[in-house]
Motif scaffolding. Structure first.
Motif, PDB file in Angstrom:
ATOM      1  N   ASP A 805       6.431   7.682   5.050  1.00 56.99           N
ATOM      2  CA  ASP A 805       6.576   8.963   5.752  1.00 56.99           C
ATOM      3  C   ASP A 805       5.320   9.207   6.570  1.00 56.99           C
ATOM      4  O   ASP A 805       4.350   9.813   6.102  1.00 56.99           O
ATOM      5  N   LEU A 806       5.323   8.738   7.827  1.00 55.25           N
ATOM      6  CA  LEU A 806       4.130   8.822   8.662  1.00 55.25           C
ATOM      7  C   LEU A 806       3.877  10.217   9.209  1.00 55.25           C
ATOM      8  O   LEU A 806       2.894  10.427   9.920  1.00 55.25           O
ATOM      9  N   THR A 807       4.740  11.159   8.897  1.00 56.01           N
ATOM     10  CA  THR A 807       4.465  12.527   9.331  1.00 56.01           C
ATOM     11  C   THR A 807       3.323  13.143   8.529  1.00 56.01           C
ATOM     12  O   THR A 807       2.769  14.166   8.934  1.00 56.01           O
ATOM     13  N   ARG A 808       2.970  12.543   7.396  1.00 52.95           N
ATOM     14  CA  ARG A 808       1.890  13.067   6.553  1.00 52.95           C
ATOM     15  C   ARG A 808       0.955  11.920   6.185  1.00 52.95           C
ATOM     16  O   ARG A 808       1.068  11.319   5.122  1.00 52.95           O
ATOM     17  N   PHE A 809       0.025  11.598   7.079  1.00 55.58           N
ATOM     18  CA  PHE A 809      -0.951  10.540   6.851  1.00 55.58           C
ATOM     19  C   PHE A 809      -2.136  11.173   6.134  1.00 55.58           C
ATOM     20  O   PHE A 809      -3.070  11.658   6.741  1.00 55.58           O
ATOM     21  N   GLU A 810      -2.078  11.173   4.800  1.00 53.50           N
ATOM     22  CA  GLU A 810      -2.947  12.026   4.009  1.00 53.50           C
ATOM     23  C   GLU A 810      -4.299  11.423   3.666  1.00 53.50           C
ATOM     24  O   GLU A 810      -5.274  12.150   3.475  1.00 53.50           O
ATOM     25  N   GLN A 811      -4.366  10.101   3.568  1.00 56.27           N
ATOM     26  CA  GLN A 811      -5.589   9.503   3.051  1.00 56.27           C
ATOM     27  C   GLN A 811      -5.758   8.101   3.628  1.00 56.27           C
ATOM     28  O   GLN A 811      -4.781   7.362   3.809  1.00 56.27           O
ATOM     29  N   LEU A 812      -6.999   7.725   3.921  1.00 58.86           N
ATOM     30  CA  LEU A 812      -7.331   6.390   4.422  1.00 58.86           C
ATOM     31  C   LEU A 812      -8.472   5.827   3.591  1.00 58.86           C
ATOM     32  O   LEU A 812      -9.486   6.502   3.369  1.00 58.86           O
ATOM     33  N   SER A 813      -8.323   4.588   3.117  1.00 62.23           N
ATOM     34  CA  SER A 813      -9.375   3.905   2.363  1.00 62.23           C
ATOM     35  C   SER A 813      -9.672   2.564   3.001  1.00 62.23           C
ATOM     36  O   SER A 813      -8.766   1.904   3.534  1.00 62.23           O
ATOM     37  N   ILE A 814     -10.942   2.179   2.951  1.00 61.17           N
ATOM     38  CA  ILE A 814     -11.370   0.875   3.447  1.00 61.17           C
ATOM     39  C   ILE A 814     -12.121   0.186   2.318  1.00 61.17           C
ATOM     40  O   ILE A 814     -13.121   0.711   1.798  1.00 61.17           O
ATOM     41  N   TYR A 815     -11.622  -0.977   1.905  1.00 64.15           N
ATOM     42  CA  TYR A 815     -12.216  -1.733   0.802  1.00 64.15           C
ATOM     43  C   TYR A 815     -12.673  -3.110   1.292  1.00 64.15           C
ATOM     44  O   TYR A 815     -12.033  -3.725   2.152  1.00 64.15           O
ATOM     45  N   VAL A 816     -13.778  -3.581   0.717  1.00 60.83           N
ATOM     46  CA  VAL A 816     -14.182  -4.968   0.877  1.00 60.83           C
ATOM     47  C   VAL A 816     -14.104  -5.614  -0.496  1.00 60.83           C
ATOM     48  O   VAL A 816     -14.321  -4.964  -1.525  1.00 60.83           O
ATOM     49  N   GLY A 817     -13.775  -6.897  -0.540  1.00 59.80           N
ATOM     50  CA  GLY A 817     -13.627  -7.568  -1.822  1.00 59.80           C
ATOM     51  C   GLY A 817     -13.923  -9.044  -1.708  1.00 59.80           C
ATOM     52  O   GLY A 817     -13.772  -9.647  -0.637  1.00 59.80           O
TER      53      GLY A 817
END
Length: 836
Positions: A805-817
């Motif tokens: 549901d792209l109408t609510r883009f609530e959170q963004l995380s960027i991880y390195v591993g």
């Protein structure tokens, strides 16, 4: 399935009560049977030779699952004992999937009034063993082996090792050091291992069905001294059964060093084929048997499971976790994100189930065609505006069902195609007459299984069937004990006195009781009715074979009284339709999308005002004003809204109409029109880092995941974000930004971002949350401008599934591993790009 001896065996077990305290029935201590119990298929013990398991001299490898709640459940109306049906159904489902081992926390049962050991002072609770006895006996009767943890690291509803330390006011770590606590734990284990199962006549420690005892689930503080001491005792008490040990997520080196440990149990959230292979090599290299005791069922794919299937170091893998059918209809639900139903509630779960079946076929081929499923049980036929609404209890191994109806003795399908367990309750759109129903299960190969018993229902009556797994549907009862039978539960008198059960429903017309009695004996029973539930009068009843029938004459209460060897297996009540309809549904109209609305999202939620007297609604959506060639057609809608699937094209005009239906006729609503939002042709900025004044403000927005390794966000000239990280024991590091308000990215094709790296090479995972659902995609050594289509994002293995549901883009995380070392990742210009 169990042998025919099952029913005669349990007839002699007069005191194994399963009734939860809220509906408590009389009980007494279990009694040992006077003849052999249900014939177990497990006649030999699974043995260990170095790093391998064997059975009867041949290698033993297995697919399995966790069914943790077989002794004490938390999922149906609060904490209580599971019904015999739910135990049987879940084990049968595991069997239908080709699984030969089940891991269950049924003996991790301490610290509450329903557990095996409520407290040291209260002593053991014999009533709590009833479900455990049955689960072990039934598992043996279908050839399933068990791994049984004896306590738990975590303080869940069924108790854990803190129940042994808390009475002394000690910290939880004292479970492994305090002599009093160790003695109490060992006393509990000794009692459990030496218990004689009244359904089999065998002590638990002499039953080949129990393959292994596990010290506890995910115990974090075990020491080598503690492991050795307990292993020595357990080996004395259960010399022919295996001993397992393990902790959460990784391998406890003390389990590798302890000579008394046979199986090392490793858990994975998420699993990878590489990690399983490496851990199996480590465990077998130390001379132990390797088992993946838990892995996230959401991760089960052919890519994950094919390598372990080909690896002889992997003795077995057990998914977390399986749930079967509910007693009334549908499935038992659980909310930890790893719930598994057969054959799968959605495409993702269905693929996971198929992968586990394929794994089972590779590591432990059954060698015979699986038995056909069935029978289901029709539990209820209600009236919805004069139409029949059916509920049925599903059958293990069924992929779907065909509801059939009969008017004059010939059965025919009541619907096109096959219905799933998630389609119950189901409304018969054509019923408005006297007829009979039955439900036929269909297996995954399309074969028909055993049909349910037919249920006759008139145009003006409803039906309630009570299989007497508990007294939960009863209005009252006394002197009743519920015992397991062959595929049924049996309500029996708990002593020589008369027992009774009553039911309350408005305007009961007819009742029917299925019974089991001593051979050749007539059921010793009376049927009574009452208008107020206090003043009872006996009514005439008829007996045909083992079925008692009586006319209730419209009373609101009915009860049966019985004694002796008679047992009840089902009660069925026919009542008058409480709200008959006399005319077609009333007028109503469309609500959303509002007539004439524009820029409606491509998958709108249709809604309309309620129509008086409606049984269900039909919805039609078309690009044409006359509604021809519909793009969406749905029927059997019982509410006043319907979420459209992704079938509507952007930038078009659509027309829609709803029709209300009941047993008398139908009423059409007005036709309405709306226009869908066109696809965007410009990118939407997610974050260009221009709004941040300094690094402190940036760090407050992009919060470090404290469960990972160190990572620090810095604002660099030109307004970009630099992430300095040091990868260590966690193997990952990341930051998360939560947006308020959440951007609307509907219609965009994917994410684009500029990346540059220095230092230790690392994978980069982009993760986001939309509408509470997680999605992620991992990039291998990314550099420069990177585009990731939204179609390439997947749910993390540890997370639940749901729509994008792209109408609510609530959170963004960027991880390195990746491997240990330090590095720097610079991120700039995060945008959602359009398809054009």
């Amino acid at each position: 399935m169990p042998s025919a001896k099952w029913a005669s065996l349990v007839a002699m077990i007069l005191a194994v009560s399963l009734t939860p305290p809220a509906h408590a029935a009389s009980t007494g201590p279990p009694q040992a049977p006077s003849e052999a119990g249900p014939r177990s298929q497990n006649t030999q013990f699974v043995t260990r030779s170095d790093t391998r398991l064997s059975l009867g001299g041949t290698p033993f490898r297995f697919a399995g699952t966790n069914i943790y709640w077989l002794g004490l459940d938390e999922n149906v109306g609060g904490v209580g004992y599971p019904t015999f049906f739910r135990i049987r159904d879940a084990l049968d489902t595991a069997k239908a999937m080709g699984m030969t081992v089940v891991r269950s926390h049924m003996l991790a049962s301490t610290g509450n009034e329903l557990s095996i050991l409520p407290s040291k002072e209260e002593g053991f609770n014999e009533k709590a063993f009833a479900t455990v006895d049955y689960a072990i006996a039934y598992a043996g009767s279908i050839g399933i082996r068990l791994i049984l943890p004896l306590t738990d690291e975590w303080s869940y509803y069924h108790g854990g090792h803190r129940d042994f330390t808390d009475p002394y006011g000690l910290p939880s770590a004292a479970f492994y050091t305090d002599e009093r606590v160790i003695a109490d734990y060992q006393a509990y284990v000794r009692h459990v291992m030496h218990r004689i199962n009244p359904l089999t006549g065998r002590a638990y420690n002499a039953d080949p069905t129990i393959m292994a005892w596990e010290f506890g689930n995910e115990l974090e503080g075990m020491t080598l001294e503690w492991i050795n001491a307990n292993a020595e005792r357990f080996r004395q008490w259960a010399p022919r059964q295996l001993i397992a040990a393990g902790r959460r997520f990784d391998i406890d080196p003390d389990t590798l060093a302890a000579p008394g440990v046979d199986i090392v149990d490793v858990h994975y959230y998420p699993p990878t084929a590489g990690r399983v292979k490496a851990d199996a090599a480590t465990v077998t290299g130390a001379g132990k048997v390797y088992v993946a005791g838990e892995y996230a069922s959401t991760s089960a794919t052919d890519d994950l499971l094919a390598p372990p299937a080909a690896d002889p170091n992997v003795a077995g893998m057990l998914s977390w976790s399986l749930f079967g059918h509910h007693d009334r209809n549908g499935f038992v639900q659980h909310d930890d994100g790893f719930t598994m139903h057969y054959p799968g509630d959605d495409p993702r779960m269905a693929a996971s189930v198929r992968a586990q079946i394929a794994f089972a076929e590779q590591v432990s081929p059954a060698g015979r065609r699986p038995s056909r499923p069935g029978p289901p049980l029709i539990t209820q036929v209600d009236k919805r505006a004069g139409l029949n609404e059916l509920r049925w209890r599903g059958a293990a191994g069924a992929s779907g069902y065909v509801v059939e109806r009969s008017v004059r003795g010939r059965w025919s399908p009541a619907h096109p195609g096959v219905l799933t367990d998630n389609r119950t309750p189901w409304i018969d759109p054509e019923a408005g007459r006297d007829l009979s129903y039955r439900v036929v299960p269909i297996d995954r190969n399309g074969r028909r299984g055993t049909a349910s018993d037919p249920v006759r229902v008139t145009a003006s009556q409803t039906v309630l069937a009570d299989p007497l797994e508990t007294t939960g549907l009863a209005g009252g009862h006394d002197g009743v004990t519920i015992t397991p039978g062959e595929g049924v539960a049996i309500a029996r008198p708990s002593g020589p006195s008369q027992a009774w059960i009553s039911w309350s429903r408005p305007d009961i017309r007819r009742v029917e009781f299925d019974t089991v009695s001593g051979k050749g004996r007539r059921p010793d029973a009376r049927v009574q009715v009452s208008e107020n539930g206090r003043d009872w009068r006996t009514v005439r009843h008829e007996v045909h074979r083992d079925r008692i029938t009586a006319e209730a004459g419209g009373a609101d209460h009915v009860r049966i009284l019985w004694r002796g060897e008679t047992g009840l297996t089902r009660a069925t009540l026919w009542s008058a339709d409480p709200a008959p309809v006399t005319s077609a549904p009333g007028a109503f109209g469309p609500l959303t999308p509002a007539p004439g609305a524009q820029d409606v999202l491509g998958s709108p939620r249709f809604s309309w005002s309620p129509a008086a007297g409606a049984g269900y609604y039909r919805l039609v959506v078309s690009e044409h004003a006359d509604l021809r060639d519909p793009v969406l057609s749905a029927t059997g809608i019982t509410g006043t809204e319907y979420p459209a699937p992704d079938v509507l094209e952007p930038g078009l005009t659509y027309h829609w109409r709803v029709t209300a239906v009941n047993a008398i006729g139908e009423t059409g609503g007005d036709t309405a029109s709306f226009g869908t939002r066109p696809l965007p042709d410009e990118p939407a900025v997610v974050d260009d880092f221009e709004a941040f004044e300094d690094s402190a403000q940036l760090a407050r927005a992009y919060v470090r995941n404290t469960g990972g390794d160190p990572i620090t966000p810095e604002l660099v000239p030109g307004k970009a974000m630099r992430l300095d990280y040091t990868l260590g024991s966690a193997g990952y590091a990341g930051v998360t930004r939560t947006f308020a308000p959440a951007p609307d990215l509907w219609g965009q094709a994917g994410l684009e971002l500029d990346l540059s790296r220095t230092g230790t090479a690392a994978n980069v995972t982009i993760q986001f949350v939309t509408g509470g659902i997680y999605f992620e995609h991992t990039l291998s050594a990314p550099e420069g401008t990177v585009r990731i289509p939204f179609s390439e994002f997947r749910h993390p293995s540890w997370a639940g599934s749901g729509p994008l549901d792209l109408t609510r883009f609530e959170q963004l995380s960027i991880y390195v591993g990746g491997g240990p070392g330090s590095g720097r990742l610079t991120v700039d210009q995060i945008v959602a790009y359009p398809a054009s």
